[in-house]
Scaffold this active site. Structure first.
Site, PDB file in Angstrom:
ATOM      1  N   TYR A 257       5.000   5.736  10.438  1.00 31.71           N
ATOM      2  CA  TYR A 257       5.400   4.363  10.766  1.00 31.71           C
ATOM      3  C   TYR A 257       6.188   3.658   9.665  1.00 31.71           C
ATOM      4  O   TYR A 257       6.453   2.469   9.755  1.00 31.71           O
ATOM      5  CB  TYR A 257       4.179   3.519  11.166  1.00 31.71           C
ATOM      6  CG  TYR A 257       3.000   3.605  10.225  1.00 31.71           C
ATOM      7  CD1 TYR A 257       2.909   2.793   9.100  1.00 31.71           C
ATOM      8  CD2 TYR A 257       1.972   4.499  10.481  1.00 31.71           C
ATOM      9  CE1 TYR A 257       1.834   2.872   8.256  1.00 31.71           C
ATOM     10  CE2 TYR A 257       0.876   4.582   9.640  1.00 31.71           C
ATOM     11  CZ  TYR A 257       0.812   3.765   8.539  1.00 31.71           C
ATOM     12  OH  TYR A 257      -0.274   3.841   7.695  1.00 31.71           O
TER      13      TYR A 257
ATOM     14  N   ARG B 131       0.850  -1.183   0.000  1.00 33.63           N
ATOM     15  CA  ARG B 131       0.000   0.000   0.000  1.00 33.63           C
ATOM     16  C   ARG B 131       0.889   1.238   0.000  1.00 33.63           C
ATOM     17  O   ARG B 131       1.533   1.553   0.982  1.00 33.63           O
ATOM     18  CB  ARG B 131      -0.929   0.003   1.216  1.00 33.63           C
ATOM     19  CG  ARG B 131      -1.876   1.167   1.266  1.00 33.63           C
ATOM     20  CD  ARG B 131      -2.713   1.162   2.539  1.00 33.63           C
ATOM     21  NE  ARG B 131      -1.957   0.811   3.723  1.00 33.63           N
ATOM     22  CZ  ARG B 131      -1.155   1.641   4.389  1.00 33.63           C
ATOM     23  NH1 ARG B 131      -0.988   2.873   3.970  1.00 33.63           N
ATOM     24  NH2 ARG B 131      -0.517   1.233   5.463  1.00 33.63           N
TER      25      ARG B 131
ATOM     26  N   HIS C 161      -3.868   4.981   4.698  1.00 36.29           N
ATOM     27  CA  HIS C 161      -5.102   4.206   4.889  1.00 36.29           C
ATOM     28  C   HIS C 161      -6.336   5.061   4.648  1.00 36.29           C
ATOM     29  O   HIS C 161      -7.329   4.601   4.119  1.00 36.29           O
ATOM     30  CB  HIS C 161      -5.175   3.645   6.318  1.00 36.29           C
ATOM     31  CG  HIS C 161      -4.330   2.437   6.519  1.00 36.29           C
ATOM     32  ND1 HIS C 161      -4.625   1.233   5.955  1.00 36.29           N
ATOM     33  CD2 HIS C 161      -3.195   2.256   7.229  1.00 36.29           C
ATOM     34  CE1 HIS C 161      -3.708   0.347   6.309  1.00 36.29           C
ATOM     35  NE2 HIS C 161      -2.827   0.943   7.077  1.00 36.29           N
TER      36      HIS C 161
END
Length: 99
Positions: free
Chosen positions: A25, A12, A16
């Protein structure tokens, strides 16, 4: 024909949601590496160009044809109100009932 098993690895590249910042992160250079070097669309394009199945000229022709087709469809829809497009981020930021 026989059944085929395809094993795929996905990554990805984006966040999100609109409220997520994935750089918190994972490193930015990791994201950029996957975006540029490992992008499956770019890799596929290079492969079909290398085999002589695609070219910039062919892409230009296809893009122009598709633009004409989309415009020919959208004009009557817009004029006669045949579709409604809800904002794409409602599913993340809006929690009320959809209309």
């Amino acid at each position: 024909q026989k059944p085929v098993l395809v094993e795929a690895l996905t990554y990805r590249v984006g966040h999100h949601s609109t409220s997520d910042d994935s750089t918190k992160y994972r490193p930015v250079d990791e994201i950029e590496h996957w975006k540029m070097a490992k992008n499956p669309v770019t890799r596929f394009r290079k492969w079909i160009e290398m085999n002589g199945w695609w070219s910039d000229e062919h892409e230009s022709e296809v893009r122009n044809r598709i633009k004409k087709e989309v415009n020919n469809y959208n004009i009557p829809c817009i004029l006669f109100g045949l579709f409604y497009v809800k904002p794409m981020c409602w599913n993340v930021t809006y929690f009320g009932p959809f209309q």
